[in-house]
Design a protein around this motif. Structure first.
Motif, PDB file in Angstrom:
ATOM      1  N   UNK A 288       1.814   8.445  -1.627  1.00 37.74           N
ATOM      2  CA  UNK A 288       2.564   7.191  -1.743  1.00 37.74           C
ATOM      3  C   UNK A 288       2.611   6.448  -0.411  1.00 37.74           C
ATOM      4  N   UNK A 289       2.871   7.241   0.644  1.00 36.39           N
ATOM      5  CA  UNK A 289       2.937   6.623   1.971  1.00 36.39           C
ATOM      6  C   UNK A 289       1.587   6.009   2.361  1.00 36.39           C
ATOM      7  N   UNK A 290       0.534   6.735   2.039  1.00 36.34           N
ATOM      8  CA  UNK A 290      -0.807   6.220   2.362  1.00 36.34           C
ATOM      9  C   UNK A 290      -1.066   4.924   1.618  1.00 36.34           C
ATOM     10  N   UNK A 291      -0.599   4.872   0.367  1.00 36.77           N
ATOM     11  CA  UNK A 291      -0.798   3.648  -0.417  1.00 36.77           C
ATOM     12  C   UNK A 291      -0.051   2.482   0.219  1.00 36.77           C
ATOM     13  N   UNK A 292       1.161   2.753   0.725  1.00 38.78           N
ATOM     14  CA  UNK A 292       1.929   1.702   1.405  1.00 38.78           C
ATOM     15  C   UNK A 292       1.128   1.172   2.589  1.00 38.78           C
ATOM     16  N   UNK A 293       0.548   2.087   3.344  1.00 38.45           N
ATOM     17  CA  UNK A 293      -0.229   1.676   4.513  1.00 38.45           C
ATOM     18  C   UNK A 293      -1.405   0.791   4.133  1.00 38.45           C
ATOM     19  N   UNK A 294      -1.961   1.059   2.985  1.00 34.63           N
ATOM     20  CA  UNK A 294      -3.131   0.281   2.567  1.00 34.63           C
ATOM     21  C   UNK A 294      -2.789  -1.090   2.012  1.00 34.63           C
ATOM     22  N   UNK A 295      -1.483  -1.324   1.720  1.00 32.39           N
ATOM     23  CA  UNK A 295      -1.108  -2.596   1.084  1.00 32.39           C
ATOM     24  C   UNK A 295      -0.065  -3.313   1.902  1.00 32.39           C
ATOM     25  N   UNK A 296      -0.392  -3.686   3.106  1.00 32.59           N
ATOM     26  CA  UNK A 296       0.618  -4.323   3.944  1.00 32.59           C
ATOM     27  C   UNK A 296       0.538  -5.834   3.793  1.00 32.59           C
ATOM     28  N   UNK A 297       1.498  -6.382   3.049  1.00 33.11           N
ATOM     29  CA  UNK A 297       1.523  -7.836   2.917  1.00 33.11           C
ATOM     30  C   UNK A 297       2.913  -8.334   3.236  1.00 33.11           C
TER      31      UNK A 297
END
Ligand code: ADP
Length: 447
Positions: A288-297
């Motif tokens: 989940x954390x990795x996904x957050x890192x990939x979607x920084x808007x």
């Protein structure tokens, strides 16, 4: 297609524009020269004819014989341009040398544009004027053949010059434009030949033209940035695989253990299941954390930070054993996505709790000034060494102690905090806390 390509090239367009400009300039220049010259020639013819008329007025021409004498003296020369017809009061007409023949065509002569004093017929142009003297009238035609010839020659010469200048100019500019755009073509070929897999591919930077030099330099910088980001991506994938492989191997080990010995020794089962449970939870969180890192808007909503922080602290208080000291200034607002701010605060506060013994204390502060908002999370925990501070914001970094200790974590939390804080143009610092522990200070500028 090929033709269109050629027409789109800077070289072709430059050449065409230059040729057009050159043609127009030379045409304007030639027309001006011809106009001024014609005007001069016309004026001088007129002036000389006026002189002749003056002389005619003064001359003794009382009768036919005197008129003939006069005409003979002034207009019989071979190169004389004057043709005069005199209408005597007696009704008779007399002519100067060859004038009879010229005047016989008088009716066929045309007026030259709007000029009543200029007549033309076939190849010849004449200046025309009349003179009244007593009862007699004289019509005067002045041949402008020589002047006309001169103008024709000037036109011919300027046409020829135009052609030569145009030809040489176009050749020159086409060559120049070719030389000028060559660095661009070279650059294009080099870009085409670049192999991005193979590192250190760079464009040759020409000294001039400066514009191309800058483009090449910028392009090389871009290449470098891309290489670095590619490198980071590779590292990231390697780290992720490593981080996931370790718990997965352990989980498979426990599954194998249950299979092999579960029946004979059922007492191993609960321990293994507990392990699988925590490890799989940890992995889920990590993904989940990795996904957050990939979607920084960046979010654009206004978030009430005071309220959000209070909420998080309230939930948190129930789960920790350390003493909590909280100072929250009211009405602190930021333009930022609420979830982003929540992640920042939660990661910092959870770390403080994770790395501080239960008897320690944690202090949380939120303050604002006109320029910005400051969030401080301090603890009396184990602290962070100078060496560790250099790395704690890197992905998957965990201080050795944290790794070996029982504290669970993946080393991603602070890298997310770092990325989110910078997403909103803020910054984050780690300091020592007094008497011990560490202190994280996050600052957000206000717009
Ligand atoms: P995780 O906590 O999952 O290991 P983080 O990215 O949140 O990962 O933190 C990276 C490392 O920084 C931690 O492993 C720990 O060694 C160190 N660290 C973070 N916060 C603190 C803190 N409040 N006190 C001491 N060490 C900390």
């Amino acid at each position: 297609m090929g033709n269109k390509k050629r027409r789109n090239s800077a070289r072709f367009q430059l050449t065409i524009r230059f040729a057009l400009l050159l043609t127009i300039s030379i045409l304007v220049l030639s027309i001006s020269i011809v106009t001024v010259l014609s005007r001069e020639l016309y004026d001088s013819t007129k002036e000389q004819t006026e002189l002749l008329k003056e002389t005619m007025k003064k001359a003794d021409t009382k009768n036919r014989v005197e008129w003939l004498e006069f005409l003979d003296t002034y207009t019989s020369g071979k190169s004389s341009p004057y043709y005069i017809q005199v209408f005597l009061s007696s009704g008779e007409s007399i002519y100067s040398h060859e004038a009879r023949q010229v005047f016989s065509q008088f009716d066929e002569m045309n007026q030259f544009l709007f000029l009543q004093t200029l007549l033309w017929e076939e190849e010849d142009v004449y200046y025309y004027t009349t003179l009244e003297k007593g009862e007699d009238t004289a019509a005067i035609l002045v041949s402008m053949e020589d002047q006309f010839d001169l103008i024709k020659r000037v036109i011919l010469l300027s046409t020829l010059l135009t052609m030569i200048v145009l030809f040489v100019g176009v050749w020159f500019i086409a060559r120049f434009a070719g030389v000028f755009s060559r660095p661009l073509r070279v650059m294009n070929n080099e870009i085409g030949a670049l192999n991005l897999e193979e590192k250190k591919g760079r464009l040759t930077v020409p000294e001039d033209p400066r514009e191309v030099k800058y483009v090449a330099e910028s392009f090389n910088e871009l290449l470098e940035k891309q290489e670095r980001s590619l490198e980071r991506e590779k590292q990231f994938v390697a780290d992720v695989s490593h981080e996931l492989r370790t718990p997965l191997t352990a989980i498979r080990g426990h599954v194998k253990l249950i299979r092999r010995r579960g029946e004979a020794h059922p007492e191993v089962i609960p321990k293994s299941i507990a392990y699988i449970d925590t490890e799989s939870k940890r992995m889920t969180l990590m993904v989940e954390q990795l996904l957050t890192l990939g979607r920084l808007e960046k979010g654009t909503d206004v978030t009430d930070v005071s309220q959000l922080l209070r909420q998080i602290v309230d939930d948190f208080q129930l789960m920790i054993r350390q003493t909590l000291e909280v100072t929250i200034e009211e009405d602190v607002y930021l333009i930022a996505e609420k979830e982003h701010l929540r992640q920042i605060i939660r990661n910092l506060v959870e770390n403080a709790a994770k790395y501080t013994e239960p008897s320690g204390s944690i202090s949380i502060q939120l303050r604002q000034t006109k320029e910005g908002v400051t969030l401080k999370v301090a603890d009396t925990g184990k602290g962070i060494s100078a060496e560790e501070r250099l790395h704690i914001f890197e992905r998957f970094y965990r201080a050795d102690q944290s790794r070996s200790s029982q504290v669970s974590g993946s080393g991603i939390g602070l890298s997310i905090v770092w990325a989110l804080v910078h997403l909103y143009e803020g910054h984050i610092n780690v300091l020592d806390n007094q008497p011990k522990g560490s202190q994280f200070v996050v600052y957000f500028p206000k717009k």
